[in-house]
Design a protein around this motif. Structure first.
Motif, PDB file in Angstrom:
ATOM      1  N   LEU A 135      -0.760  17.318 -17.830  1.00  0.00           N
ATOM      2  CA  LEU A 135       0.095  17.788 -16.737  1.00  0.00           C
ATOM      3  C   LEU A 135       1.245  18.636 -17.254  1.00  0.00           C
ATOM      4  CD1 LEU A 135       0.130  14.585 -14.502  1.00  0.00           C
ATOM      5  CD2 LEU A 135      -0.838  16.815 -13.885  1.00  0.00           C
TER       6      LEU A 135
ATOM      7  N   ALA B 186       4.123  14.066  -9.897  1.00  0.00           N
ATOM      8  CA  ALA B 186       2.739  13.603  -9.976  1.00  0.00           C
ATOM      9  C   ALA B 186       2.757  12.081 -10.135  1.00  0.00           C
ATOM     10  CB  ALA B 186       2.033  14.263 -11.150  1.00  0.00           C
TER      11      ALA B 186
ATOM     12  N   TRP C 167      -0.341  22.336  -8.045  1.00  0.00           N
ATOM     13  CA  TRP C 167       0.687  22.980  -8.856  1.00  0.00           C
ATOM     14  C   TRP C 167       0.759  24.490  -8.618  1.00  0.00           C
ATOM     15  CZ3 TRP C 167       5.047  22.259 -10.900  1.00  0.00           C
ATOM     16  CH2 TRP C 167       5.569  23.139 -11.857  1.00  0.00           C
TER      17      TRP C 167
ATOM     18  N   PHE D 171      -3.851  17.282  -8.973  1.00  0.00           N
ATOM     19  CA  PHE D 171      -2.550  17.832  -9.349  1.00  0.00           C
ATOM     20  C   PHE D 171      -2.654  19.314  -9.726  1.00  0.00           C
ATOM     21  CE2 PHE D 171      -1.683  13.260 -10.626  1.00  0.00           C
ATOM     22  CZ  PHE D 171      -0.949  12.985  -9.485  1.00  0.00           C
TER      23      PHE D 171
END
Length: 379
Positions: free
Chosen positions: A371, A354, A346, A342
């Protein structure tokens, strides 16, 4: 620590073992309240041009295999999955799916599902050319045994949940994918060159049959409809028709655009646009997907535990950043492996969902925190 790799012993790498819950024992109001608490955040994400949401998919093992044969068992397993999902930190609620195989288009032309032990239903293609399909008799999906059962399944789901739980369409296949249940795929590829007009007409016929069936499903599901459906993180406030389009990566882009893209666009028009899925590596089709006039989102696998050949996250991050197209990124694995994928996906102007599969509630909460901290640092 051993090498991380795709576990070939698993029937479903994205599956979760859950205890079934009978509808009368499921707290509909508690789940409705849980879902409602997330809808405002979902709406802001849908309306914005950037953002990150976390979705912990809880996919009950067997539901997308032989357990679909009994819709009462399917619903009980899926309610068990919804109950289990509430313990995991997430931004999007899980949903129900009245899934009953993907070969329903073949039933329009007289084929029936075949049920191998512990497997999903399958069909054998009965035609050898596009013209044979166009010359054949057919009936609407809803008039076939498979279509009737699928609608009964939806009615049962809606009756037992009273519209309080989000419900998606049954798994949707693109017109090209549907053709592979009518024609052997090698014959289909030959028809792309030998009879392109015929194969386009056959794809349009599949799309028209599916669209009619979708309208019937939508009428039954009503305001509980969660989009885009199936393998995508879905919500009542999201839009778009999620279509599985795996066969598209096996065609030259020019051929696909000429023969099939406008049919996909037209099919999705009344449902808020097109949302693309393909298994495997589809980096070479990114520009084609971005070229859909009504593209809303795209799905891919980004860790080796999700798919034996996952996509390159940097290629997708660079291509989709700033486009407003949602990336539905699936990453099976532990906290570190999932976060690494992830993090590569990003960008500050990305729209990223996600999709996680952390095994423990504690690991999920930590991944959720990291996250969103990553997102906040980019503001």
């Amino acid at each position: 620590m051993g090498e991380v790799k795709f576990d070939t012993s698993l029937r479903d790498s994205q599956g979760t073992e859950v205890a079934p819950v009978a509808p009368e024992n499921f707290d509909l109001d508690a789940y409705a309240e849980y879902e409602a608490a997330m809808l405002e955040k979902n709406q802001r994400f849908a309306a914005g041009d950037r953002g990150l949401l976390v979705y912990r998919r809880v996919r009950a093992n067997g539901v997308f295999y032989d357990k679909c044969r009994d819709y009462k068992e399917s619903l009980a397993l899926q309610l068990g999955a919804l109950k289990a999902s509430m313990a995991y930190k997430a931004d999007i609620a899980n949903f129900l799916e009245p899934w009953y195989g993907i070969g329903y288009i073949a039933s329009c032309f007289g084929s029936a599902y075949e049920w191998l032990p512990e497997q999903a239903p399958s069909v054998k293609p009965k035609f050898s050319s596009a013209q044979e399909i166009l010359d054949a008799d057919f009936v609407p999906i809803a008039q076939t045994p498979e279509g009737k059962y699928n609608l009964e399944m939806i009615e049962y789901f809606m009756d037992k949940t009273k519209g309080k739980i989000p419900v998606s369409f049954s798994d949707l296949q693109s017109p090209l994918n549907m053709l592979t249940y009518l024609l052997p795929v090698t014959d289909l590829f030959l028809e792309v060159y030998d009879d392109p007009e015929g194969i386009k007409k056959a794809a349009k016929l599949c799309a028209d049959l599916l669209k009619e069936f979708l309208v019937q499903q939508k009428n039954l599901i009503g305001d509980a409809l969660a989009s885009p459906g199936h393998g995508f993180a879905s919500s009542r406030v999201f839009t778009g028709l999620g279509l599985s389009n795996d066969t598209s990566i096996m065609l030259q882009e020019d051929d696909y655009v000429e023969l099939f893209r406008d049919i996909d666009e037209e099919l999705a028009e009344d449902f808020g646009g097109f949302v693309y899925h393909s298994c495997g590596v589809w980096e070479q089709k990114i520009n084609m997907v971005k070229g859909y006039r009504n593209i809303k989102g795209a799905d891919g696998a980004f860790t080796i535990e999700t798919d034996p050949k996952p996509n390159n996250p940097e290629a997708f991050a660079d291509a989709f950043a700033g486009t407003g197209i949602v990336l539905n990124a699936r990453a099976v694995g532990n906290l570190e492996n999932s976060f690494a994928a992830f993090e590569k996906l990003w960008r500050p102007n990305q729209k990223l969902i996600a999709v996680t599969y952390c095994k423990t509630v504690e690991e999920q909460e930590e991944l959720y925190r990291r996250l969103h901290e990553m997102e906040e640092r980019s503001l």
